[in-house]
Design a protein around this motif. Structure first.
Motif, PDB file in Angstrom:
ATOM      1  N   ARG A  38       0.989  -0.840   0.282  1.00  0.00           N
ATOM      2  CA  ARG A  38       0.449  -0.128  -0.243  1.00  0.00           C
ATOM      3  C   ARG A  38       0.703   1.215  -0.017  1.00  0.00           C
ATOM      4  N   ASP A  39       0.069   2.486  -0.289  1.00  0.00           N
ATOM      5  CA  ASP A  39       0.706   3.271  -0.254  1.00  0.00           C
ATOM      6  C   ASP A  39       0.405   4.235   1.235  1.00  0.00           C
ATOM      7  N   GLY A  40       1.215   5.266   1.406  1.00  0.00           N
ATOM      8  CA  GLY A  40       0.977   5.818   2.704  1.00  0.00           C
ATOM      9  C   GLY A  40       1.806   6.595   3.091  1.00  0.00           C
ATOM     10  N   LEU A  41       2.810   6.484   5.078  1.00  0.00           N
ATOM     11  CA  LEU A  41       3.467   7.110   5.738  1.00  0.00           C
ATOM     12  C   LEU A  41       3.716   6.426   6.755  1.00  0.00           C
ATOM     13  N   LEU A  42       5.354   6.610   6.070  1.00  0.00           N
ATOM     14  CA  LEU A  42       4.923   5.907   7.964  1.00  0.00           C
ATOM     15  C   LEU A  42       6.168   6.899   8.615  1.00  0.00           C
ATOM     16  N   ASN A  43       5.475   6.658   9.722  1.00  0.00           N
ATOM     17  CA  ASN A  43       6.385   8.012  10.998  1.00  0.00           C
ATOM     18  C   ASN A  43       7.170   7.229  12.420  1.00  0.00           C
ATOM     19  N   ILE A  44       8.111   8.168  12.075  1.00  0.00           N
ATOM     20  CA  ILE A  44       9.424   7.129  12.803  1.00  0.00           C
ATOM     21  C   ILE A  44       9.259   8.996  14.272  1.00  0.00           C
ATOM     22  N   PHE A  45       9.277   8.063  15.437  1.00  0.00           N
ATOM     23  CA  PHE A  45       9.110   9.078  16.652  1.00  0.00           C
ATOM     24  C   PHE A  45       9.827   8.238  17.451  1.00  0.00           C
ATOM     25  N   VAL A  46      10.893   9.922  18.040  1.00  0.00           N
ATOM     26  CA  VAL A  46      12.135   8.432  19.546  1.00  0.00           C
ATOM     27  C   VAL A  46      11.457   9.140  20.559  1.00  0.00           C
ATOM     28  N   PRO A  47      11.090   8.718  22.088  1.00  0.00           N
ATOM     29  CA  PRO A  47      10.227   9.346  23.183  1.00  0.00           C
ATOM     30  C   PRO A  47      11.264   9.067  23.453  1.00  0.00           C
ATOM     31  N   HIS A  48      12.013  10.586  23.450  1.00  0.00           N
ATOM     32  CA  HIS A  48      13.560  10.763  24.461  1.00  0.00           C
ATOM     33  C   HIS A  48      13.229  12.328  24.360  1.00  0.00           C
ATOM     34  N   ALA A  49      13.645  12.780  25.585  1.00  0.00           N
ATOM     35  CA  ALA A  49      14.018  13.980  24.868  1.00  0.00           C
ATOM     36  C   ALA A  49      15.790  14.465  24.749  1.00  0.00           C
ATOM     37  N   THR A  50      16.426  13.562  24.576  1.00  0.00           N
ATOM     38  CA  THR A  50      17.666  13.574  23.978  1.00  0.00           C
ATOM     39  C   THR A  50      18.195  12.998  22.991  1.00  0.00           C
ATOM     40  N   ALA A  51      17.286  12.831  22.318  1.00  0.00           N
ATOM     41  CA  ALA A  51      17.354  11.885  20.929  1.00  0.00           C
ATOM     42  C   ALA A  51      16.915  12.557  20.101  1.00  0.00           C
ATOM     43  N   GLY A  52      17.404  12.331  18.455  1.00  0.00           N
ATOM     44  CA  GLY A  52      16.795  12.574  17.195  1.00  0.00           C
ATOM     45  C   GLY A  52      16.423  11.576  16.123  1.00  0.00           C
ATOM     46  N   VAL A  53      15.920  12.123  14.785  1.00  0.00           N
ATOM     47  CA  VAL A  53      15.429  11.373  13.623  1.00  0.00           C
ATOM     48  C   VAL A  53      15.897  11.983  12.982  1.00  0.00           C
ATOM     49  N   ALA A  54      17.100  11.850  11.697  1.00  0.00           N
ATOM     50  CA  ALA A  54      17.996  12.359  11.054  1.00  0.00           C
ATOM     51  C   ALA A  54      17.471  11.783   9.387  1.00  0.00           C
ATOM     52  N   VAL A  55      17.093  11.805   8.442  1.00  0.00           N
ATOM     53  CA  VAL A  55      17.640  11.718   7.432  1.00  0.00           C
ATOM     54  C   VAL A  55      18.294  11.790   6.236  1.00  0.00           C
ATOM     55  N   ILE A  56      19.826  11.270   6.801  1.00  0.00           N
ATOM     56  CA  ILE A  56      21.292  11.820   6.041  1.00  0.00           C
ATOM     57  C   ILE A  56      21.461  10.484   4.905  1.00  0.00           C
ATOM     58  N   GLU A  57      22.972  11.445   4.299  1.00  0.00           N
ATOM     59  CA  GLU A  57      23.252   9.726   3.954  1.00  0.00           C
ATOM     60  C   GLU A  57      24.526   9.284   5.189  1.00  0.00           C
TER      61      GLU A  57
END
Length: 140
Positions: A38-57
């Motif tokens: 299916r088509d849709g959306l993927l959400n990536i979530f980090v439930p922490h106050a000191t981490a993040g999500v990046a889309v990089i090489e």
């Protein structure tokens, strides 16, 4: 729960050094098991106050460059008001303002639509917390 929305928690051990952890394979596996073409959306979530999500090489030095840039922008020294934990830990609490704790990416035909050199990564500069959770959610 409808099969239009599916979620999973990944438990990631980031170790005792600042790190950029590639989550792309985990995201792709999750979509193979749940998106069913299916088509849709993927959400990536980090439930922490000191981490993040990046889309990089990754793999060509960009992940190390990101950590170096964060050291320049957010030095691990005593300038921070937030002062518990490892010296300079206050900067870890500022990180999500620069590397947000979430990303939402397109899924087409059940596959993650990333550019040729893009990877989905967990960015963790907090050496005091070595265990992280990442929530993957597919809506499609």
């Amino acid at each position: 729960m409808s099969d239009a929305f599916t979620t999973r928690i990944l438990n990631i051990s980031t170790g005792t050094e600042e790190t950029v952890t590639d989550l792309t394979r985990d995201c792709e596996q999750f979509l193979r098991e749940n998106a069913a073409g299916r088509d849709g959306l993927l959400n990536i979530f980090v439930p922490h106050a000191t981490a993040g999500v990046a889309v990089i090489e990754t793999g060509a030095g960009s992940d190390d460059d990101l950590l170096a840039a964060l050291h320049t922008l957010l030095p691990a020294d005593n300038r921070w008001q937030h002062r518990h934990g490892t010296p300079g830990h206050g900067r870890d609490h500022v990180l999500p303002a620069f590397v947000p704790p979430h990303a939402t990416l397109p899924v087409i035909g059940g596959r993650l639509e990333l550019g040729t050199w893009q990877s989905v990564c967990l960015v963790d500069t907090n050496v005091d917390n070595t265990n992280r959770q990442v929530r993957l959610s597919f809506l499609g």
